[in-house]
Design a protein around this motif. Sequence first.
Motif, PDB file in Angstrom:
ATOM      1  N   UNK A  27     108.557  47.598   4.543  1.00  0.00           N
ATOM      2  CA  UNK A  27     109.463  46.501   4.187  1.00  0.00           C
ATOM      3  C   UNK A  27     110.129  46.737   2.834  1.00  0.00           C
ATOM      4  N   UNK A  28     109.331  47.026   1.825  1.00  0.00           N
ATOM      5  CA  UNK A  28     109.882  47.161   0.472  1.00  0.00           C
ATOM      6  C   UNK A  28     110.644  48.475   0.309  1.00  0.00           C
ATOM      7  N   UNK A  29     109.981  49.573   0.623  1.00  0.00           N
ATOM      8  CA  UNK A  29     110.638  50.880   0.424  1.00  0.00           C
ATOM      9  C   UNK A  29     111.824  51.050   1.361  1.00  0.00           C
ATOM     10  N   UNK A  30     111.706  50.519   2.571  1.00  0.00           N
ATOM     11  CA  UNK A  30     112.831  50.577   3.511  1.00  0.00           C
ATOM     12  C   UNK A  30     114.028  49.805   3.004  1.00  0.00           C
ATOM     13  N   UNK A  31     113.770  48.623   2.438  1.00  0.00           N
ATOM     14  CA  UNK A  31     114.855  47.810   1.881  1.00  0.00           C
ATOM     15  C   UNK A  31     115.522  48.526   0.711  1.00  0.00           C
ATOM     16  N   UNK A  32     114.708  49.095  -0.155  1.00  0.00           N
ATOM     17  CA  UNK A  32     115.261  49.825  -1.303  1.00  0.00           C
ATOM     18  C   UNK A  32     116.069  51.028  -0.817  1.00  0.00           C
ATOM     19  N   UNK A  33     115.528  51.758   0.146  1.00  0.00           N
ATOM     20  CA  UNK A  33     116.212  52.959   0.629  1.00  0.00           C
ATOM     21  C   UNK A  33     117.598  52.647   1.206  1.00  0.00           C
ATOM     22  N   UNK A  34     117.710  51.605   2.010  1.00  0.00           N
ATOM     23  CA  UNK A  34     119.017  51.313   2.606  1.00  0.00           C
ATOM     24  C   UNK A  34     120.026  50.850   1.563  1.00  0.00           C
ATOM     25  N   UNK A  35     119.553  50.434   0.408  1.00  0.00           N
ATOM     26  CA  UNK A  35     120.472  49.997  -0.639  1.00  0.00           C
ATOM     27  C   UNK A  35     120.875  51.122  -1.590  1.00  0.00           C
ATOM     28  N   UNK A  36     119.937  52.012  -1.919  1.00  0.00           N
ATOM     29  CA  UNK A  36     120.267  53.043  -2.915  1.00  0.00           C
ATOM     30  C   UNK A  36     120.025  54.471  -2.415  1.00  0.00           C
ATOM     31  N   UNK A  37     119.632  54.612  -1.160  1.00  0.00           N
ATOM     32  CA  UNK A  37     119.437  55.906  -0.506  1.00  0.00           C
ATOM     33  C   UNK A  37     118.390  56.801  -1.181  1.00  0.00           C
ATOM     34  N   UNK A  38     117.464  56.178  -1.849  1.00  0.00           N
ATOM     35  CA  UNK A  38     116.311  56.865  -2.424  1.00  0.00           C
ATOM     36  C   UNK A  38     115.198  55.834  -2.577  1.00  0.00           C
ATOM     37  N   UNK A  39     113.983  56.303  -2.792  1.00  0.00           N
ATOM     38  CA  UNK A  39     112.856  55.395  -2.984  1.00  0.00           C
ATOM     39  C   UNK A  39     112.167  55.774  -4.294  1.00  0.00           C
ATOM     40  N   UNK A  40     112.515  55.088  -5.382  1.00  0.00           N
ATOM     41  CA  UNK A  40     111.902  55.405  -6.670  1.00  0.00           C
ATOM     42  C   UNK A  40     110.428  54.979  -6.710  1.00  0.00           C
ATOM     43  N   UNK A  41     109.718  55.497  -7.687  1.00  0.00           N
ATOM     44  CA  UNK A  41     108.295  55.206  -7.827  1.00  0.00           C
ATOM     45  C   UNK A  41     108.012  53.705  -7.874  1.00  0.00           C
ATOM     46  N   UNK A  42     108.837  52.961  -8.565  1.00  0.00           N
ATOM     47  CA  UNK A  42     108.635  51.519  -8.666  1.00  0.00           C
ATOM     48  C   UNK A  42     108.595  50.855  -7.292  1.00  0.00           C
ATOM     49  N   UNK A  43     109.426  51.312  -6.371  1.00  0.00           N
ATOM     50  CA  UNK A  43     109.447  50.733  -5.024  1.00  0.00           C
ATOM     51  C   UNK A  43     108.118  50.962  -4.307  1.00  0.00           C
ATOM     52  N   UNK A  44     107.522  52.134  -4.487  1.00  0.00           N
ATOM     53  CA  UNK A  44     106.219  52.419  -3.858  1.00  0.00           C
ATOM     54  C   UNK A  44     105.142  51.483  -4.403  1.00  0.00           C
ATOM     55  N   UNK A  45     105.142  51.286  -5.714  1.00  0.00           N
ATOM     56  CA  UNK A  45     104.164  50.368  -6.309  1.00  0.00           C
ATOM     57  C   UNK A  45     104.410  48.932  -5.849  1.00  0.00           C
ATOM     58  N   UNK A  46     105.668  48.526  -5.811  1.00  0.00           N
ATOM     59  CA  UNK A  46     105.983  47.160  -5.342  1.00  0.00           C
ATOM     60  C   UNK A  46     105.597  47.000  -3.876  1.00  0.00           C
ATOM     61  N   UNK A  47     105.811  48.034  -3.069  1.00  0.00           N
ATOM     62  CA  UNK A  47     105.391  47.989  -1.671  1.00  0.00           C
ATOM     63  C   UNK A  47     103.888  47.841  -1.537  1.00  0.00           C
ATOM     64  N   UNK A  48     103.155  48.544  -2.388  1.00  0.00           N
ATOM     65  CA  UNK A  48     101.694  48.414  -2.382  1.00  0.00           C
ATOM     66  C   UNK A  48     101.288  46.995  -2.744  1.00  0.00           C
ATOM     67  N   UNK A  49     101.962  46.416  -3.718  1.00  0.00           N
ATOM     68  CA  UNK A  49     101.648  45.058  -4.154  1.00  0.00           C
ATOM     69  C   UNK A  49     101.861  44.043  -3.034  1.00  0.00           C
ATOM     70  N   UNK A  50     103.013  44.094  -2.404  1.00  0.00           N
ATOM     71  CA  UNK A  50     103.300  43.187  -1.288  1.00  0.00           C
ATOM     72  C   UNK A  50     102.335  43.452  -0.135  1.00  0.00           C
ATOM     73  N   UNK A  51     102.042  44.713   0.097  1.00  0.00           N
ATOM     74  CA  UNK A  51     101.144  45.084   1.183  1.00  0.00           C
ATOM     75  C   UNK A  51      99.732  44.562   1.008  1.00  0.00           C
ATOM     76  N   UNK A  52      99.178  44.654  -0.215  1.00  0.00           N
ATOM     77  CA  UNK A  52      97.799  44.197  -0.398  1.00  0.00           C
ATOM     78  C   UNK A  52      97.693  42.690  -0.237  1.00  0.00           C
ATOM     79  N   UNK A  53      98.685  41.951  -0.700  1.00  0.00           N
ATOM     80  CA  UNK A  53      98.629  40.497  -0.538  1.00  0.00           C
ATOM     81  C   UNK A  53      98.864  40.093   0.918  1.00  0.00           C
ATOM     82  N   UNK A  54      99.746  40.791   1.605  1.00  0.00           N
ATOM     83  CA  UNK A  54      99.961  40.514   3.029  1.00  0.00           C
ATOM     84  C   UNK A  54      98.695  40.819   3.830  1.00  0.00           C
ATOM     85  N   UNK A  55      98.042  41.910   3.494  1.00  0.00           N
ATOM     86  CA  UNK A  55      96.806  42.282   4.171  1.00  0.00           C
ATOM     87  C   UNK A  55      95.719  41.256   3.897  1.00  0.00           C
ATOM     88  N   UNK A  56      95.688  40.703   2.693  1.00  0.00           N
ATOM     89  CA  UNK A  56      94.694  39.686   2.359  1.00  0.00           C
ATOM     90  C   UNK A  56      94.811  38.464   3.277  1.00  0.00           C
TER      91      UNK A  56
END
Length: 170
Positions: A27-56
Amino acid sequence: AYTGGPFPLAYNALGDVFVLIFFGFVAVCGTVYVQILTVPELAWWAGALVGVLSTAILVVNNVRDVETDRQVGKRTLPVLLGRRAGQVEYAILLGLAYLIPAVIFHRGLASFWVLACVLTFPIGRRLVHTVARQRDGEVLNRALAGTAMLLLLHGALFSAGLVVSELMRR
């Protein structure tokens, strides 16, 4: 593939991994990628953050339903490893939700404003205690709703922190 098909993920202890990957990273990295055509490190960390709370959110559900899931053959992690393992998983996931912003700040990917989400820590702490101590379905239903609300509040504060960080950088 989550609940149906020849190997339903939710029924074979892979629901947690599915939610982490698809509600977090995809969700996070895919959204970032379609907007800027790359996935910076921050997007991976933000994806992990959203993912852990969603998993909870899923974990609270699985802890609440451990007996009924066992009866119908649904093999969630708490069914396979025990209710206590699910409670520990929940605590770890919420702990990671507060550790990840600190890592982001420490790595210089955002300013200290990204730590604004720590304001939700009392809510997270209360939820961890509830999930660890309660078996009552109604109480765990409220913890499920509380975890969803935590995702919303934590995410809003984290996002606001990212915005402020970006504005300060300019």
